[in-house]
Design a protein around this motif. Structure first.
Motif, PDB file in Angstrom:
ATOM      1  N   MET A   1      13.592  43.163  36.462  1.00 61.82           N
ATOM      2  CA  MET A   1      14.475  43.192  35.296  1.00 61.82           C
ATOM      3  C   MET A   1      15.941  43.133  35.705  1.00 61.82           C
ATOM      4  N   TYR A   2      16.294  43.824  36.763  1.00 59.28           N
ATOM      5  CA  TYR A   2      17.679  43.734  37.238  1.00 59.28           C
ATOM      6  C   TYR A   2      18.000  42.317  37.701  1.00 59.28           C
ATOM      7  N   ASN A   3      17.047  41.656  38.360  1.00 52.37           N
ATOM      8  CA  ASN A   3      17.256  40.264  38.746  1.00 52.37           C
ATOM      9  C   ASN A   3      17.508  39.395  37.528  1.00 52.37           C
ATOM     10  N   THR A   4      16.710  39.568  36.489  1.00 50.13           N
ATOM     11  CA  THR A   4      16.840  38.770  35.275  1.00 50.13           C
ATOM     12  C   THR A   4      18.198  38.985  34.620  1.00 50.13           C
ATOM     13  N   MET A   5      18.723  40.200  34.694  1.00 53.11           N
ATOM     14  CA  MET A   5      20.017  40.502  34.081  1.00 53.11           C
ATOM     15  C   MET A   5      21.185  40.179  35.005  1.00 53.11           C
ATOM     16  N   GLY A   6      20.890  39.685  36.211  1.00 50.20           N
ATOM     17  CA  GLY A   6      21.960  39.321  37.136  1.00 50.20           C
ATOM     18  C   GLY A   6      22.546  40.484  37.904  1.00 50.20           C
ATOM     19  N   LYS A   7      21.882  41.630  37.896  1.00 49.06           N
ATOM     20  CA  LYS A   7      22.356  42.799  38.648  1.00 49.06           C
ATOM     21  C   LYS A   7      21.603  42.842  39.980  1.00 49.06           C
ATOM     22  N   PHE A   8      22.029  41.995  40.887  1.00 44.23           N
ATOM     23  CA  PHE A   8      21.243  41.720  42.086  1.00 44.23           C
ATOM     24  C   PHE A   8      21.308  42.842  43.125  1.00 44.23           C
TER      25      PHE A   8
ATOM     26  N   LEU B   1       9.009  40.949  48.580  1.00 43.54           N
ATOM     27  CA  LEU B   1       9.687  39.986  49.444  1.00 43.54           C
ATOM     28  C   LEU B   1      10.312  38.865  48.634  1.00 43.54           C
ATOM     29  N   MET B   2       9.572  38.340  47.671  1.00 43.35           N
ATOM     30  CA  MET B   2      10.077  37.245  46.860  1.00 43.35           C
ATOM     31  C   MET B   2      11.234  37.693  45.958  1.00 43.35           C
ATOM     32  N   GLY B   3      11.055  38.834  45.314  1.00 41.17           N
ATOM     33  CA  GLY B   3      12.114  39.323  44.439  1.00 41.17           C
ATOM     34  C   GLY B   3      13.381  39.653  45.199  1.00 41.17           C
ATOM     35  N   MET B   4      13.216  40.287  46.347  1.00 39.59           N
ATOM     36  CA  MET B   4      14.374  40.661  47.154  1.00 39.59           C
ATOM     37  C   MET B   4      15.071  39.426  47.715  1.00 39.59           C
ATOM     38  N   ALA B   5      14.277  38.429  48.135  1.00 33.98           N
ATOM     39  CA  ALA B   5      14.857  37.194  48.669  1.00 33.98           C
ATOM     40  C   ALA B   5      15.696  36.487  47.612  1.00 33.98           C
ATOM     41  N   LYS B   6      15.188  36.451  46.393  1.00 32.67           N
ATOM     42  CA  LYS B   6      15.952  35.810  45.328  1.00 32.67           C
ATOM     43  C   LYS B   6      17.288  36.520  45.106  1.00 32.67           C
ATOM     44  N   ALA B   7      17.247  37.850  45.043  1.00 27.38           N
ATOM     45  CA  ALA B   7      18.475  38.611  44.820  1.00 27.38           C
ATOM     46  C   ALA B   7      19.460  38.399  45.968  1.00 27.38           C
ATOM     47  N   LEU B   8      18.967  38.368  47.186  1.00 28.37           N
ATOM     48  CA  LEU B   8      19.833  38.134  48.340  1.00 28.37           C
ATOM     49  C   LEU B   8      20.477  36.758  48.264  1.00 28.37           C
ATOM     50  N   GLY B   9      19.697  35.768  47.839  1.00 26.86           N
ATOM     51  CA  GLY B   9      20.247  34.429  47.718  1.00 26.86           C
ATOM     52  C   GLY B   9      21.383  34.362  46.723  1.00 26.86           C
ATOM     53  N   PHE B  10      21.243  35.075  45.603  1.00 25.06           N
ATOM     54  CA  PHE B  10      22.281  35.060  44.580  1.00 25.06           C
ATOM     55  C   PHE B  10      23.522  35.843  44.996  1.00 25.06           C
ATOM     56  N   THR B  11      23.393  36.734  45.941  1.00 29.59           N
ATOM     57  CA  THR B  11      24.564  37.485  46.409  1.00 29.59           C
ATOM     58  C   THR B  11      25.187  36.866  47.650  1.00 29.59           C
ATOM     59  N   GLY B  12      24.737  35.669  48.024  1.00 35.24           N
ATOM     60  CA  GLY B  12      25.335  34.969  49.147  1.00 35.24           C
ATOM     61  C   GLY B  12      24.785  35.329  50.511  1.00 35.24           C
ATOM     62  N   ARG B  13      23.790  36.192  50.548  1.00 37.87           N
ATOM     63  CA  ARG B  13      23.203  36.586  51.841  1.00 37.87           C
ATOM     64  C   ARG B  13      22.019  35.668  52.134  1.00 37.87           C
TER      65      ARG B  13
END
Length: 570
Positions: A201-208, A237-249
């Motif tokens: 849910m945090y990913n969906t709301m952009g709170k990575f 792993l998938m959820g965390m990878a997506k969030a990392l990608g959106f934060t530039g990591r």
């Protein structure tokens, strides 16, 4: 006890309005409402104006995963019923007492009931049910009960509101939930599932950043219980990878995607269809980072997997070909990408894998049309856009946002081919249709309005073009603020019109400086748009200095002539 509209099971009270007790489920998100948004990037008069379309359909259930880059949301893995492992309501195992089993059953039924009401369009009933349960759990929390049961109910309610798109309520529930889970031990049943849902849910709301922390904790819990090569690790792993990608990591994200791929290969083989999800996510990340060759390798492998499993004549193979075409386009192989797109779409059509009016198929046809325009094959691209328009008008109506978007794109295609009269006709149709659906003051109407201003400029009808551009500026200022990028785009267009109209240079220069300030703030000092505007400002300022110098020079010459004339007379 969970409040239900039916009152069946252990629950006692009924809530046909805010009072019923229900059962609930929480371990899967259903598709959110789809919408189509149009955004406009305006640079300067004389350039082609491009409409960027985003089909914002979020498909969050597992059955949509094969649709690759077009609808893939990596966080949806964490909401897939089959991927959540601790709860016996998901996999049939028993990890808790009979009391916990019964509680999980109630949660499951509540979730199903809310989802069913939303799918039938009974949003009010779904809201009543969610509110009733929230009031009940809030009483427990206020009484000092802050255990896993309260966390699980809040989690379920948050997923329900997420399905409605009510992000404000979701954020409030997540804040309550975060306080509770922060004080609970990791080894409590359901903890990892709750953490996965919160991360999603945090990913969906952009709170990575919040999502990363929650996924990391869930990852540790699963590693401790099942080891470092368990397929249960794929979700975090998938959820965390997506969030990392959106934060530039990006490098960290790539590492996690590769780890997910390795785990699946070891568990299920190198040609298993489950590999499509992480390979697609990794390929999309490579494309966003400009690593088209790496992305091509990912999508080629997906295509090989589908061909191995289903053969050549399967719709999934067609979709994989279209995704590979996207990677080829990013690599610069335009003609090869066009050929791959056409082949993929033909496979989808021949196999009748998707409905002709499917949003995903519409997106792929639009992508191909855009690519054909880039390749200079504008007539082919325009014919494809016209086909999209006919399909959309037939199945969705003339005033549907999708139909308006296609009409707008066809108008832009005609503008690109210098057919400004036809572009004007189509743009006025767009404005008429949108004014009937969203009204004349809605910010979305400024997209065709500004395009029409550009078209009128090209038709040398500058006064009318200026009036439209000024109206766009006013509407966008009200909608986005005076220093917003959409306003800067409209002002940039207005400046070019007013310069040809011969407006006062000081006013034009002031507007240009305003555009420059907006672009520096929103895009950075070194962006192409900022540098282009800076050149305009400098050029206009220099022109003003030259004019001033010329005026002074003429004045001096006139004075000298006068002095010389007097000398001759004397």
């Amino acid at each position: 006890t969970i409040l239900s509209a039916s009152g069946s099971g252990p629950a006692t009270r009924t809530a046909h309005r805010p009072t019923g007790r229900a059962r609930t489920r929480k371990l899967q998100l259903w598709p959110l409402s789809s919408s189509i948004s149009v955004s406009l990037r305006v640079r300067s008069i004389g350039r082609d104006y491009k409409v960027y379309m985003r089909l914002a359909a979020r498909r969050l259930t597992a059955k949509w995963f094969p649709k690759l880059r077009y609808t893939l949301e990596e966080e949806s893995v964490s909401c897939d019923v089959e991927n959540s492992r601790r709860s016996n309501m998901l996999d049939g195992t028993t990890n808790s007492s009979n009391g916990m089993d019964d509680f999980e059953g109630q949660l499951k039924n509540l979730f199903l009931e809310v989802r069913a009401k939303l799918e039938m369009g009974n949003k009010d009933d779904a809201v009543y049910l969610l509110q009733a349960n929230f009031e009940a759990v809030k009483e427990q929390i206020n009484a000092g009960f802050k255990g896993i049961e309260q966390a699980a109910i809040l989690d379920t309610l948050a997923l329900g509101y997420m399905g409605m798109g009510d992000f404000r309520t979701v954020e409030h529930l997540l804040n309550l939930l975060k306080d509770i889970v922060g004080d609970l031990h990791d080894d409590i049943p359901l903890m990892d599932s709750i953490l996965m849902h919160m991360g999603s849910m945090y990913n969906t709301m952009g709170k990575f950043e919040e999502a990363i922390c929650l996924y990391a904790r869930g990852l540790r819990i699963i590693e401790q219980e099942f080891g470092t090569y368990s397929p249960f690790l794929i979700t975090p792993l998938m959820g965390m990878a997506k969030a990392l990608g959106f934060t530039g990591r990006v490098s960290e994200a790539v590492t996690l995607y590769h780890r997910a791929i390795d785990i699946l290969e070891n568990a299920r083989g190198t040609e298993n269809e489950d590999l499509v999800i992480p390979l697609s996510a990794l390929g999309n990340l490579f494309i966003s980072e400009g690593k088209a060759t790496n992305a091509e390798d990912c999508f080629k492998r997906i295509l090989d997997i589908y061909r191995k499993i289903y053969g050549e004549d399967n719709g999934k193979v067609g979709i994989a070909m279209c995704s590979l075409a996207h990677a080829l386009c990013a690599k610069g192989n335009i003609h090869e990408a066009i050929s791959m797109y056409k082949s993929g779409l033909q496979v989808i059509k021949d196999t009748k894998y998707m409905a002709v009016n499917d949003d995903l198929l519409e997106k792929m046809r639009t992508d191909l049309a855009e690519l054909l325009h880039v390749a200079g094959r504008e007539q082919e691209g325009r014919e494809l856009l016209e086909e999209c328009l006919l399909i959309s008008e037939k199945h969705k109506g003339f005033e549907h946002p999708s139909s308006v978007t296609h009409l707008l794109n066809i108008a832009m295609s005609h503008s690109r081919s210098k057919n400004f009269a036809e572009a004007e006709r189509l743009l006025r149709t767009c404005l008429h249709n949108m004014s009937r659906t969203v009204g004349q003051k809605n910010q979305s109407i400024t997209v065709p309005m500004l395009h029409l201003a550009v078209t009128l400029y090209n038709l040398k009808r500058d006064e009318e073009a200026e009036r439209l551009a000024l109206e766009v500026v006013r509407i966008r200022e009200d909608a986005f603020g005076k220093e917003s990028l959409p306003v800067g785009e409209a002002l940039d267009c207005l400046v070019s019109i007013q310069m040809r109209l011969g407006k006062d240079d000081n006013d034009v220069l002031a507007t240009l400086k305003r555009v420059l300030n907006i672009q520096e703030k929103e895009m950075g000092f070194e962006s192409e748009e900022t540098l282009t505007t800076l050149k305009k400002v400098c050029g206009l300022a220099v022109a003003q200095v030259i004019l001033v110098c010329k005026s002074y020079l003429h004045l001096i010459i006139d004075q000298l002539k006068s002095v010389l004339a007097q000398s001759v007379q004397n």
